[in-house]
Design an enzyme around this catalytic site. Structure first.
Site, PDB file in Angstrom:
ATOM      1  N   LEU A  58      37.591  44.040  48.710  1.00 40.06           N
ATOM      2  CA  LEU A  58      37.940  42.980  47.765  1.00 40.06           C
ATOM      3  C   LEU A  58      37.311  43.260  46.402  1.00 40.06           C
ATOM      4  O   LEU A  58      36.189  42.811  46.122  1.00 40.06           O
ATOM      5  CB  LEU A  58      37.437  41.641  48.333  1.00 40.06           C
ATOM      6  CG  LEU A  58      38.118  40.357  47.868  1.00 40.06           C
ATOM      7  CD1 LEU A  58      37.555  39.158  48.614  1.00 40.06           C
ATOM      8  CD2 LEU A  58      38.093  40.140  46.389  1.00 40.06           C
ATOM      9  N   GLU A  60      38.982  44.096  42.423  1.00 35.94           N
ATOM     10  CA  GLU A  60      40.137  44.491  41.611  1.00 35.94           C
ATOM     11  C   GLU A  60      39.817  45.619  40.653  1.00 35.94           C
ATOM     12  O   GLU A  60      40.648  46.496  40.394  1.00 35.94           O
ATOM     13  CB  GLU A  60      40.682  43.286  40.842  1.00 35.94           C
ATOM     14  CG  GLU A  60      41.364  42.240  41.715  1.00 35.94           C
ATOM     15  CD  GLU A  60      40.412  41.348  42.477  1.00 35.94           C
ATOM     16  OE1 GLU A  60      39.185  41.400  42.189  1.00 35.94           O
ATOM     17  OE2 GLU A  60      40.854  40.595  43.356  1.00 35.94           O
ATOM     18  N   GLN A  82      46.547  40.463  43.913  1.00 33.12           N
ATOM     19  CA  GLN A  82      47.067  39.420  44.805  1.00 33.12           C
ATOM     20  C   GLN A  82      47.699  38.244  44.051  1.00 33.12           C
ATOM     21  O   GLN A  82      48.750  37.745  44.430  1.00 33.12           O
ATOM     22  CB  GLN A  82      45.945  38.938  45.715  1.00 33.12           C
ATOM     23  CG  GLN A  82      46.422  38.215  46.933  1.00 33.12           C
ATOM     24  CD  GLN A  82      45.331  38.109  47.979  1.00 33.12           C
ATOM     25  OE1 GLN A  82      44.451  37.251  47.876  1.00 33.12           O
ATOM     26  NE2 GLN A  82      45.358  38.980  48.965  1.00 33.12           N
ATOM     27  N   PHE A  83      47.024  37.819  42.985  1.00 31.54           N
ATOM     28  CA  PHE A  83      47.554  36.764  42.126  1.00 31.54           C
ATOM     29  C   PHE A  83      47.196  37.107  40.684  1.00 31.54           C
ATOM     30  O   PHE A  83      46.141  37.700  40.419  1.00 31.54           O
ATOM     31  CB  PHE A  83      46.941  35.392  42.477  1.00 31.54           C
ATOM     32  CG  PHE A  83      47.525  34.753  43.702  1.00 31.54           C
ATOM     33  CD1 PHE A  83      48.629  33.915  43.628  1.00 31.54           C
ATOM     34  CD2 PHE A  83      46.960  34.990  44.944  1.00 31.54           C
ATOM     35  CE1 PHE A  83      49.162  33.327  44.761  1.00 31.54           C
ATOM     36  CE2 PHE A  83      47.488  34.406  46.092  1.00 31.54           C
ATOM     37  CZ  PHE A  83      48.586  33.572  45.996  1.00 31.54           C
ATOM     38  N   GLY A  85      45.831  35.505  38.361  1.00 30.89           N
ATOM     39  CA  GLY A  85      44.511  35.103  37.871  1.00 30.89           C
ATOM     40  C   GLY A  85      43.394  36.041  38.313  1.00 30.89           C
ATOM     41  O   GLY A  85      42.260  35.910  37.859  1.00 30.89           O
ATOM     42  N   PHE A  86      43.711  36.987  39.190  1.00 31.89           N
ATOM     43  CA  PHE A  86      42.673  37.883  39.694  1.00 31.89           C
ATOM     44  C   PHE A  86      42.775  39.288  39.120  1.00 31.89           C
ATOM     45  O   PHE A  86      42.131  40.223  39.590  1.00 31.89           O
ATOM     46  CB  PHE A  86      42.685  37.905  41.224  1.00 31.89           C
ATOM     47  CG  PHE A  86      42.616  36.523  41.810  1.00 31.89           C
ATOM     48  CD1 PHE A  86      41.760  35.577  41.263  1.00 31.89           C
ATOM     49  CD2 PHE A  86      43.419  36.139  42.863  1.00 31.89           C
ATOM     50  CE1 PHE A  86      41.702  34.278  41.756  1.00 31.89           C
ATOM     51  CE2 PHE A  86      43.368  34.856  43.367  1.00 31.89           C
ATOM     52  CZ  PHE A  86      42.507  33.913  42.816  1.00 31.89           C
ATOM     53  N   PRO A  89      39.198  40.817  36.647  1.00 32.88           N
ATOM     54  CA  PRO A  89      38.116  41.756  36.980  1.00 32.88           C
ATOM     55  C   PRO A  89      38.534  43.211  36.756  1.00 32.88           C
ATOM     56  O   PRO A  89      37.676  44.073  36.594  1.00 32.88           O
ATOM     57  CB  PRO A  89      37.842  41.486  38.467  1.00 32.88           C
ATOM     58  CG  PRO A  89      38.310  40.075  38.685  1.00 32.88           C
ATOM     59  CD  PRO A  89      39.493  39.893  37.761  1.00 32.88           C
ATOM     60  N   HIS A 129      46.143  30.724  40.296  1.00 35.21           N
ATOM     61  CA  HIS A 129      47.252  31.270  41.079  1.00 35.21           C
ATOM     62  C   HIS A 129      48.599  31.078  40.379  1.00 35.21           C
ATOM     63  O   HIS A 129      49.638  31.237  40.997  1.00 35.21           O
ATOM     64  CB  HIS A 129      47.302  30.608  42.463  1.00 35.21           C
ATOM     65  CG  HIS A 129      46.146  30.946  43.352  1.00 35.21           C
ATOM     66  ND1 HIS A 129      44.868  30.486  43.126  1.00 35.21           N
ATOM     67  CD2 HIS A 129      46.065  31.704  44.478  1.00 35.21           C
ATOM     68  CE1 HIS A 129      44.069  30.942  44.082  1.00 35.21           C
ATOM     69  NE2 HIS A 129      44.769  31.683  44.908  1.00 35.21           N
TER      70      HIS A 129
HETATM   71  C1  TPP Z   1      38.774  37.895  42.155  1.00 26.60           C
HETATM   72  C2  TPP Z   1      39.601  37.413  43.276  1.00 26.60           C
HETATM   73  N1  TPP Z   1      40.394  38.269  43.944  1.00 26.60           N
HETATM   74  C3  TPP Z   1      41.174  37.852  44.951  1.00 26.60           C
HETATM   75  C4  TPP Z   1      41.178  36.545  45.328  1.00 26.60           C
HETATM   76  C5  TPP Z   1      42.088  36.072  46.452  1.00 26.60           C
HETATM   77  N2  TPP Z   1      41.280  35.694  47.603  1.00 26.60           N
HETATM   78  C6  TPP Z   1      40.927  34.414  47.806  1.00 26.60           C
HETATM   79  S1  TPP Z   1      39.888  34.253  49.065  1.00 26.60           S
HETATM   80  C7  TPP Z   1      39.897  35.900  49.393  1.00 26.60           C
HETATM   81  C8  TPP Z   1      39.055  36.428  50.512  1.00 26.60           C
HETATM   82  C9  TPP Z   1      37.643  36.032  50.334  1.00 26.60           C
HETATM   83  O1  TPP Z   1      36.901  36.467  51.414  1.00 26.60           O
HETATM   84  P1  TPP Z   1      35.341  36.153  51.537  1.00 26.60           P
HETATM   85  O2  TPP Z   1      34.646  36.488  50.273  1.00 26.60           O
HETATM   86  O3  TPP Z   1      34.877  36.829  52.779  1.00 26.60           O
HETATM   87  O4  TPP Z   1      35.268  34.573  51.701  1.00 26.60           O
HETATM   88  P2  TPP Z   1      35.985  33.628  52.772  1.00 26.60           P
HETATM   89  O5  TPP Z   1      37.308  33.240  52.168  1.00 26.60           O
HETATM   90  O6  TPP Z   1      36.132  34.362  54.044  1.00 26.60           O
HETATM   91  O7  TPP Z   1      35.130  32.425  52.882  1.00 26.60           O
HETATM   92  C10 TPP Z   1      40.734  36.554  48.509  1.00 26.60           C
HETATM   93  C11 TPP Z   1      41.019  37.999  48.520  1.00 26.60           C
HETATM   94  C12 TPP Z   1      40.340  35.670  44.604  1.00 26.60           C
HETATM   95  N3  TPP Z   1      40.290  34.365  44.908  1.00 26.60           N
HETATM   96  N4  TPP Z   1      39.566  36.114  43.598  1.00 26.60           N
END
Ligand code: TPP
Lengths: 324, 366
Positions: A58, A60, A82-83, A85-86, A89, A129
């Site tokens: 995870l 970007e 993914q969206f 707004g992301f 980074p 999003h």
């Molecule tokens: C910078 C960013 N990239 C992608 C996303 C999309 N996204 C939302 S939650 C998530 C997974 C997050 O996993 P984790 O940090 O393990 O937390 P959890 O949701 O399991 O509590 C992703 C990829 C985001 N919100 N922010």
């Protein structure tokens, strides 16, 4: 003819590109096993394996940064953010590295990378999003920026973007992912960096791209009931802009409205309006108008309908440009 | 090549048996544990209710915390009023511990507001949706505590710390790693509380790391510790100790709470596409609520306690349902005034345009 959704159009285009060129890689968060949160990459990992369809950690900035390295090694990475707004980074890697490598290397290094970004609002999502950050890439020299708007052009454009030797930011209108159409997969596509008249008319030129193309076609349909003939042009390519068809249209109609979800200030509409004014000044019967999102961060979803240009706001813009 | 003890700190086994640990112990008595159990039950109820509200179309989305109640309540109850917490979108249990009305947890998911509370009021930042960003805010706030002389007096009423919540996925982000660097070199009074719930949407923790996450702290120059994230007593004890160290001027700690996201990533997600039912079943056997109940029953807690709690949960659920539907609808016009502290003539103008446009419909309707 095959009936498919816009998401499926991108999927089929990716599949075709991967079949034709084994240097094409697909990478991003949740794009493999899950098939992406919008299922755009559904089935690709199963068929092409985890080495070519890569579920990334995870991060970007790393997704784009490593894609640059892979491209230098001769691969053609297609990365998914993914969206909308992301993507921020990764902004540094995109603006300071990806966009400049060709120039910095004295015109030697090509980075044939496609960055796919689902963009725009209208899906009732939480913050970050529903953004429309396209102008931030359009104003960056070294990037090409395109937007698909229907299943057919999604299928063709993603393949053309992958074949392009320059980096391409590929915006996909996420609220149109589920729109379906009949697509002729064997049809000869029009060039990637070309705008397209999608409805002919004589009264007002309406310029749109991505999600607002459908909105403007609907507005034209509604306007026709009142005897208004709107010419709708899908810009498709935001960098480079392909405005010759737009100038030709405006010389005919004398009036233009640009429609996008992104904020008004320094949006694509500002550039288009400026160039239309420069090129078509003596044909214009009224100033070019913009119907856009407001200069606000994207609002909570329960008021997004007030924020997004809809059919009524497009027609209101058309009315105003006709009065002007 | 493993540099830390893999065995997470545990003080209460899944069977409800209290066990001793050489370094950590839970300081409270059984009546405190009953309070923790009440938190766990009510937080789970909030989560269940909100998930149902999403299914009924009252919320656009919900991020379920089911399975992570102990990690959130244990750490949340270790905070002192003067501490400041930086949550993600999943920290409903932390918000509960900070005193946020559960109804205020809903607007951001209903789409009626971008957040539900004023950060200063609860000393709880608004949830970060952008993964990892808040860890830097927690670090900066902690640096500010040091600059303001609120660290290192051995004065429990004065010294303060921050806590940053994030997931296993977040540990891959640059921001989080940069926060580790800054916290270390500035000896910032911050606790990094990572809930390793084993999944970042469809990515297993093994996609983010090849070593225990807690082990990473050593490379940055501060202690890392693993705790059984489904053991509320251990989470409370370990977080309390780390916060104490931070308030005392001892710098940051990384806590890896090993837990499990028992539900979907969000209500939009379908976890059956990427994980096995057996895995879920194995973690259900380690449920964070069951073990506390088993313990409390064993020490003779009267059945009326549990019955009363069930009733309280029922009432809370009802309140949440009604409160959700009664949440005020947003008005786009007001947003134009909130973007800048000092206002903006351009936005004021756009507000007038918007209101004029909206008004034109009302005129034509009347
Ligand atoms: C910078 C960013 N990239 C992608 C996303 C999309 N996204 C939302 S939650 C998530 C997974 C997050 O996993 P984790 O940090 O393990 O937390 P959890 O949701 O399991 O509590 C992703 C990829 C985001 N919100 N922010």
């Amino acid at each position: 003819m095959t009936t498919m959704s816009l998401a499926k159009g991108v999927n089929a285009g990716l599949r075709s590109a991967m079949e034709h060129d084994d240097r094409v890689l697909v990478m991003g968060e949740d794009i493999g096993r899950l098939g992406g949160v919008f299922r755009v990459t559904d089935g690709l990992q199963k068929d092409f394996g985890p080495a070519r369809v890569i579920d990334t950690p995870l991060a970007e900035s790393a997704i784009v940064g490593t894609a640059i390295g892979l491209a230098m090694r001769g691969f053609r990475p297609v990365v998914e953010i993914q969206f909308d707004g992301f993507v921020y980074p990764a902004y540094d890697q995109i603006v300071s590295q990806l966009a400049r490598m060709h120039l910095r290397s004295g015109g030697v290094t090509t980075l044939p990378i496609v960055i796919r970004i689902p963009f725009g609002g209208g899906i009732g999502a939480v913050e970050h999003h529903s953004e429309s950050p396209e102008a931030q890439f359009v104003m960056t020299a070294g990037l090409k920026v395109v937007t698909c708007s229907d299943p057919g052009n999604a299928y063709a454009m993603i393949q053309q973007a992958i074949a392009c030797d320059d980096p391409v930011i590929f915006f996909e209108p996420k609220r149109r992912y589920w729109d379906t159409a009949d697509v002729d997969l064997s049809a000869e596509p029009q060039p990637l960096f070309a705008s397209q008249v999608v409805r002919s008319g004589t009264d007002v030129t309406v310029l749109a791209y991505g999600p607002t193309v459908r909105t403007c076609l609907d507005a034209a349909e509604a306007g026709a009931l009142d005897g208004l003939e709107l010419e709708v042009i899908d810009l498709r390519t935001l960098s480079p802009l392909d405005l010759d068809p737009v100038f030709a249209s405006v010389r005919k109609t004398g009036r233009a409205v640009v429609v996008h979800e992104a904020a008004r200030t320094l949006g694509v509409g500002a550039e288009v309006a400026a160039r239309v004014s420069e090129e078509c000044f003596f044909s214009l019967e009224a100033p070019v108008l913009r119907v856009t999102g407001y200069d606000l961060p994207y609002p909570p979803s329960r008021v997004e309908d007030d924020f997004l240009p809809d059919l009524d706001r497009v027609l209101d813009g058309v009315d105003r440009v006709l009065e002007g | 090549m493993h540099l830390i003890d893999h065995e997470p700190v545990q003080l209460l086994t899944p069977d409800g048996v209290r066990v001793a640990h050489p370094e950590y112990s839970y300081a409270g008595d059984d009546s405190d544990i009953r309070l923790l159990y009440r938190d766990l039950v009510l937080v789970r109820r909030i989560d269940t209710e909100a998930t149902a509200l999403q299914r009924h179309g009252e919320l656009g989305l919900w991020a379920p915390l089911r399975g992570q109640e102990a990690a959130q309540v244990g750490s949340g109850r270790a905070l002192l009023p003067q501490d400041f917490a930086f949550p993600t979108y999943r920290e409903h249990g932390v918000a509960w511990c900070r005193g946020v009305d559960p109804i205020a947890m809903l607007p951001m998911f209903r789409g009626s507001a971008l957040s539900g509370w004023a950060p200063e009021e609860y000393r709880l930042a608004v949830p970060s949706i952008v993964i990892g960003a808040q860890t830097l805010h927690a670090t900066g706030y902690a640096m500010g505590l040091t600059l303001d002389g609120q660290v290192g007096h051995q004065d429990p009423d004065r010294d303060a710390a921050t806590i940053a919540y994030f997931g296993d996925g977040a540990t891959s982000q640059g921001d989080v790693n940069e926060a580790f660097v800054w916290a270390a070199v500035f000896e910032a009074p911050v606790v990094f509380f990572c809930q390793n719930n084993q999944w970042a949407i469809s990515a297993p923790a093994s996609r983010q790391t090849t070593v225990p996450l807690a082990q990473r702290a050593a490379g940055f120059g501060f202690p890392g510790i693993r705790v059984d994230g489904n053991d509320v007593l251990a989470c409370q004890a370990v977080t309390a100790a780390a916060l104490h160290t931070a308030r005392d001027g001892g710098g940051p700690t990384l806590i890896e709470a090993c837990t499990y996201r028992m539900g979907a990533h969000t209500t939009s997600d379908d976890p059956t596409r990427y994980r096995d039912a057996e895995e879920l079943a194995a973690w259900e056997a380690k449920d964070p609520l069951t073990r506390v109940r088993t313990y409390l029953e064993a020490v003779g807690t009267p059945p009326t306690f549990f019955d009363d709690l069930d009733r309280e949960a029922e009432l809370l659920g009802e309140r949440l349902r009604e409160g959700c539907k009664a949440l005020p609808e947003p008005d786009l016009a007001t947003l134009f005034d909130q973007v800048y502290a000092g206002g903006s003539p351009e936005l004021a103008e756009q507000r007038r345009t918007y209101e004029g446009y909206r008004g034109s419909f009302e005129e034509s309707a009347s």
